[in-house]
Every structure is written in structure tokens, then in C-alpha cells.
Design an enzyme around this catalytic site. Structure first.
Site, PDB file in Angstrom:
ATOM      1  N   ASP A   8     -32.564  -1.250   0.689  1.00  0.00           N
ATOM      2  CA  ASP A   8     -33.789  -1.350   1.483  1.00  0.00           C
ATOM      3  C   ASP A   8     -34.964  -1.137   0.523  1.00  0.00           C
ATOM      4  O   ASP A   8     -34.779  -1.080  -0.712  1.00  0.00           O
ATOM      5  CB  ASP A   8     -33.770  -0.373   2.675  1.00  0.00           C
ATOM      6  N   CYS A  65     -30.155   3.043  -0.410  1.00  0.00           N
ATOM      7  CA  CYS A  65     -31.357   3.328   0.379  1.00  0.00           C
ATOM      8  C   CYS A  65     -31.921   4.657  -0.128  1.00  0.00           C
ATOM      9  O   CYS A  65     -31.506   5.126  -1.200  1.00  0.00           O
ATOM     10  CB  CYS A  65     -31.084   3.323   1.881  1.00  0.00           C
ATOM     11  N   THR A  67     -31.668   7.880   0.864  1.00  0.00           N
ATOM     12  CA  THR A  67     -30.651   8.935   0.743  1.00  0.00           C
ATOM     13  C   THR A  67     -29.257   8.371   0.522  1.00  0.00           C
ATOM     14  O   THR A  67     -28.347   9.105   0.135  1.00  0.00           O
ATOM     15  CB  THR A  67     -30.584   9.754   2.047  1.00  0.00           C
ATOM     16  N   HIS A  98      -8.522   7.372  -4.777  1.00  0.00           N
ATOM     17  CA  HIS A  98      -7.911   7.998  -3.597  1.00  0.00           C
ATOM     18  C   HIS A  98      -8.192   7.249  -2.300  1.00  0.00           C
ATOM     19  O   HIS A  98      -7.355   7.216  -1.408  1.00  0.00           O
ATOM     20  CB  HIS A  98      -8.436   9.436  -3.418  1.00  0.00           C
ATOM     21  N   HIS A 133      -1.861   8.092  -1.125  1.00  0.00           N
ATOM     22  CA  HIS A 133      -3.195   7.688  -0.661  1.00  0.00           C
ATOM     23  C   HIS A 133      -3.111   6.461   0.251  1.00  0.00           C
ATOM     24  O   HIS A 133      -3.896   6.328   1.189  1.00  0.00           O
ATOM     25  CB  HIS A 133      -4.109   7.409  -1.847  1.00  0.00           C
TER      26      HIS A 133
HETATM   27  C1  RB5 Z   1     -36.425   4.909   4.440  1.00  0.00           C
HETATM   28  O1  RB5 Z   1     -37.568   5.701   4.469  1.00  0.00           O
HETATM   29  C2  RB5 Z   1     -35.190   5.797   4.523  1.00  0.00           C
HETATM   30  O2  RB5 Z   1     -35.086   6.330   5.812  1.00  0.00           O
HETATM   31  C3  RB5 Z   1     -33.950   5.004   4.166  1.00  0.00           C
HETATM   32  O3  RB5 Z   1     -34.092   4.475   2.911  1.00  0.00           O
HETATM   33  C4  RB5 Z   1     -32.651   5.798   4.118  1.00  0.00           C
HETATM   34  O4  RB5 Z   1     -32.796   6.958   3.373  1.00  0.00           O
HETATM   35  C5  RB5 Z   1     -31.977   6.015   5.392  1.00  0.00           C
HETATM   36  O5  RB5 Z   1     -30.880   6.562   5.442  1.00  0.00           O
END
Ligand code: RB5
Length: 158
Positions: A8, A65, A67, A98, A133
Site C-alpha cells: 500500500d 504495508c 505494520t 516449518h 510439519h
Molecule cells: C496505513 O496507514 C496503515 O494502516 C496500513 O499500511 C497498515 O499498517 C495496515 O495494517
């Protein structure tokens, strides 16, 4: 080996570092976007990457993304997809050995480009160990099959 790649807006710059690594390593990839930091919804990109893996067009997916969590949640809603959120090389290696993970997810607000490249390299160089596994993965497949059956039954009851 062909890799499906996507991010993203938050993951865009880290994806560019991964692209640089894949190019230098002469690994084949297909970039499903995005191509700027303009805001998008991560599920849209995750679905494109995951579809390429499910269809066998690409062997592995890499999704980034902010996180890594949104991409992981979305990818793991798809049958046959085993997405692993990794922030260091050991987990990335084990995800292949695994868990036979076929999608690697990372958070651009969690790790920097150097570590991300280490993570990608460990993931791609490792292979599934099989044995005990495989038995565990069969149990996961069984859960997926049961969910499909439950949906069918639910539909018949309406
Ligand atoms: C975008 O701000 C953020 O929410 C997205 O990149 C991600 O971290 C969502 O899980």
C-alpha cells in the site's frame, strides 16, 4: 521462481528497496503496485498478489504495508495461502521451513530496508522441511475444507 510483489502507500518505499534487491539478485517478479505514496486500501493490493499465488502464476508473494498486519490478515483469508509477518531473518527462514509460507509480509514502519532485504533473502533461500510439519499443514488444510463445507451448508439453509 517468480515473485508477486505489492504494497500500500505506507509500504511503497520499502517495496522499492525489495525491487532493487530482486533485480540485483536476478530474481523474476511481478509488481502489483502501488507506484506512489498516494493513499490506497491495502486489501485491494493483497488480493491481487494472493490471486497470482493461488493461480500458480507466481510461486511466492511479498506484501508490505505500514505494520504488515493488514496485509497478513487479508492474505490469510484466502484458501491455500499461508502468509507470515516477519521482522527478522530467523522467523522468515522458519516460515518457509516449518510453515511452508507462500506469502511474506513486512511492516515498513517496523523494519528498515537493510533488515527487510535480509528477511526477504532468508525467506527465499529456505525451503520446506516436510515431515512433521507437513502433518501440521494438513490439519490447517482440513480447517479450510471445513470452512468451505460450513459455507455451503449455511447457503443451503437460507
Ligand atoms: C496505513 O496507514 C496503515 O494502516 C496500513 O499500511 C497498515 O499498517 C495496515 O495494517
Amino acid at each position: 521462481m517468480k515473485i508477486a510483489l505489492g504494497s500500500d502507500h505506507a509500504g511503497f518505499l520499502l517495496k522499492e528497496s525489495v525491487v532493487e534487491y530482486l533485480r540485483a539478485a536476478e530474481l523474476s517478479y511481478k509488481d502489483f503496485g502501488v507506484s506512489s505514496e498516494e493513499s490506497v486500501d491495502y486489501p485491494d493490493i493483497a488480493v491481487s498478489v494472493v490471486n497470482a499465488v493461488q493461480a500458480g502464476e507466481c510461486e511466492f508473494g511479498i506484501l508490505i504495508c505500514g505494520t504488515g498486519i493488514g496485509m497478513t490478515i487479508t492474505a490469510n483469508k484466502h484458501r491455500g495461502i499461508r502468509a507470515a509477518l516477519c521482522s527478522e531473518a530467523y522467523s522468515a527462514r522458519c516460515a518457509r521451513e516449518h510453515n511452508d509460507a507462500n506469502v511474506l509480509t513486512m511492516g515498513s514502519r517496523v523494519i528498515g530496508p537493510g533488515l527487510a532485504v535480509d528477511v526477504v533473502e532468508s525467506f527465499l533461500k529456505a525451503s520446506f522441511d516436510g515431515g512433521r510439519h507437513a502433518r501440521r499443514l494438513e490439519k490447517i488444510s482440513l480447517i479450510e475444507k471445513q470452512m468451505v463445507e460450513m459455507k455451503k451448508t449455511d447457503g443451503n439453509n437460507r
